[in-house]
Design a protein around this motif. Structure first.
Motif, short mmCIF file in Angstrom:
data_model
loop_
_atom_site.label_atom_id
_atom_site.label_comp_id
_atom_site.label_asym_id
_atom_site.label_seq_id
_atom_site.Cartn_x
_atom_site.Cartn_y
_atom_site.Cartn_z
N SER A 238 0.89 -1.12 0.07
CA SER A 238 -0.04 -0.04 0.16
C SER A 238 0.74 1.25 0.05
CB SER A 238 -0.81 -0.07 1.37
OG SER A 238 -1.50 1.33 1.32
N ALA A 239 2.00 1.35 0.76
CA ALA A 239 2.88 2.54 0.87
C ALA A 239 3.47 2.82 -0.62
CB ALA A 239 3.90 2.07 2.01
N ALA B 209 -5.71 3.59 -1.89
CA ALA B 209 -4.79 2.74 -1.62
C ALA B 209 -4.28 2.56 -0.13
CB ALA B 209 -3.38 3.20 -2.43
N GLU B 210 -4.57 3.69 0.69
CA GLU B 210 -4.42 3.86 2.07
C GLU B 210 -5.35 3.01 2.63
OE1 GLU B 210 -2.50 5.18 4.26
OE2 GLU B 210 -1.08 6.13 2.68
N ALA B 211 -6.62 2.94 2.19
CA ALA B 211 -7.69 2.32 2.84
C ALA B 211 -7.35 0.56 2.91
CB ALA B 211 -8.90 2.23 2.20
N LEU B 212 -6.52 0.29 1.65
CA LEU B 212 -6.11 -1.36 1.60
C LEU B 212 -4.90 -1.55 2.58
CD1 LEU B 212 -6.30 -1.73 -2.29
CD2 LEU B 212 -7.83 -2.74 -0.37
N GLY B 213 -4.33 -0.20 2.97
CA GLY B 213 -2.99 -0.83 3.94
C GLY B 213 -3.62 -0.87 5.34
N ILE B 214 -4.69 0.07 5.49
CA ILE B 214 -5.52 0.23 6.96
C ILE B 214 -6.09 -1.20 7.16
CG2 ILE B 214 -7.20 1.08 8.38
CD1 ILE B 214 -6.39 3.81 6.99
N LEU B 215 -6.77 -1.84 6.09
CA LEU B 215 -7.46 -3.12 5.97
C LEU B 215 -6.38 -4.23 6.52
CD1 LEU B 215 -9.96 -4.90 5.56
CD2 LEU B 215 -9.30 -4.93 3.54
N ALA B 216 -5.35 -4.19 5.58
CA ALA B 216 -4.44 -5.08 6.08
C ALA B 216 -3.69 -5.02 7.34
CB ALA B 216 -2.94 -4.99 4.91
N PHE B 217 -3.55 -3.76 7.93
CA PHE B 217 -3.20 -3.75 9.53
C PHE B 217 -4.11 -4.21 10.21
CE2 PHE B 217 -3.09 -0.99 13.03
CZ PHE B 217 -2.04 -1.37 13.91
N PRO C 198 0.95 21.43 -16.88
CA PRO C 198 0.32 22.16 -15.69
C PRO C 198 -0.87 22.59 -15.91
CG PRO C 198 2.68 22.94 -16.44
CD PRO C 198 2.43 21.99 -17.42
N SER C 199 -1.21 23.09 -17.03
CA SER C 199 -2.73 23.32 -17.08
C SER C 199 -3.81 22.09 -16.88
CB SER C 199 -2.97 23.73 -18.55
OG SER C 199 -2.74 22.72 -19.66
N ALA C 200 -3.32 20.97 -17.04
CA ALA C 200 -4.24 19.80 -16.70
C ALA C 200 -4.13 19.37 -15.38
CB ALA C 200 -4.17 18.80 -17.77
N ALA C 201 -3.36 19.65 -14.58
CA ALA C 201 -3.10 19.09 -13.26
C ALA C 201 -4.14 19.56 -12.39
CB ALA C 201 -1.89 19.83 -12.50
N GLY C 202 -4.77 20.63 -12.37
CA GLY C 202 -6.03 21.02 -11.62
C GLY C 202 -7.04 20.37 -11.66
N SER C 203 -7.21 19.79 -12.89
CA SER C 203 -8.32 19.18 -12.93
C SER C 203 -8.31 17.41 -12.41
CB SER C 203 -9.04 18.86 -14.52
OG SER C 203 -8.17 18.34 -15.16
N GLN C 204 -6.99 17.09 -12.34
CA GLN C 204 -6.75 15.61 -12.06
C GLN C 204 -6.61 15.57 -10.35
OE1 GLN C 204 -6.72 12.83 -14.09
NE2 GLN C 204 -7.69 14.60 -15.41
N VAL C 205 -6.57 16.54 -9.45
CA VAL C 205 -6.23 16.71 -8.21
C VAL C 205 -7.45 15.84 -7.47
CG1 VAL C 205 -6.26 18.01 -6.02
CG2 VAL C 205 -4.98 18.81 -8.08
N GLY C 206 -8.73 15.85 -7.97
CA GLY C 206 -9.74 15.04 -7.23
C GLY C 206 -9.31 13.44 -7.56
N ASN C 207 -8.87 13.17 -8.73
CA ASN C 207 -8.50 11.68 -8.95
C ASN C 207 -7.43 11.37 -8.40
OD1 ASN C 207 -10.55 11.69 -10.75
ND2 ASN C 207 -9.30 12.01 -12.62
N LEU C 208 -6.45 12.33 -7.78
CA LEU C 208 -5.38 11.99 -6.94
C LEU C 208 -5.63 11.45 -5.73
CD1 LEU C 208 -2.07 12.06 -6.56
CD2 LEU C 208 -2.81 14.29 -5.75
N PHE C 209 -6.44 12.27 -5.06
CA PHE C 209 -7.02 11.87 -3.84
C PHE C 209 -7.88 10.83 -3.51
CE2 PHE C 209 -5.78 16.71 -3.25
CZ PHE C 209 -4.37 16.24 -2.21
#
Length: 74
Positions: free
Chosen positions: A21-22, A57-65, A40-51
């Protein structure tokens, strides 16, 4: 194999899930930064997908823990 040894092996495999997960979160952010620096002009529209991707991915790590703790305490 004794039950106690199987518990430790199961908890160790859950630790591998947390490590995976990490690595996944690192790859998500690295690829986002790579793409944002290229366009850089397309980065702003992809921030939601990033988070969303990082949260999943973090949820899978927490589930494994949690599963590792449950295996050790069973």
């Amino acid at each position: 194999m004794e039950a106690e040894a199987a518990k430790y092996i199961g908890a160790g495999l859950a630790t591998l899930g947390m490590i995976g997960s990490a690595i996944g979160v690192g790859n998500i952010f690295a690829n986002f930064l790579n793409g944002a620096l290229r366009n850089p002009s397309a980065a702003g529209s992809q921030v939601g997908n990033l988070f969303v991707g990082a949260a999943l991915a973090e949820a899978l790590g927490i589930l494994a823990f949690v599963l590792g703790i449950l295996i050790l305490n069973s």
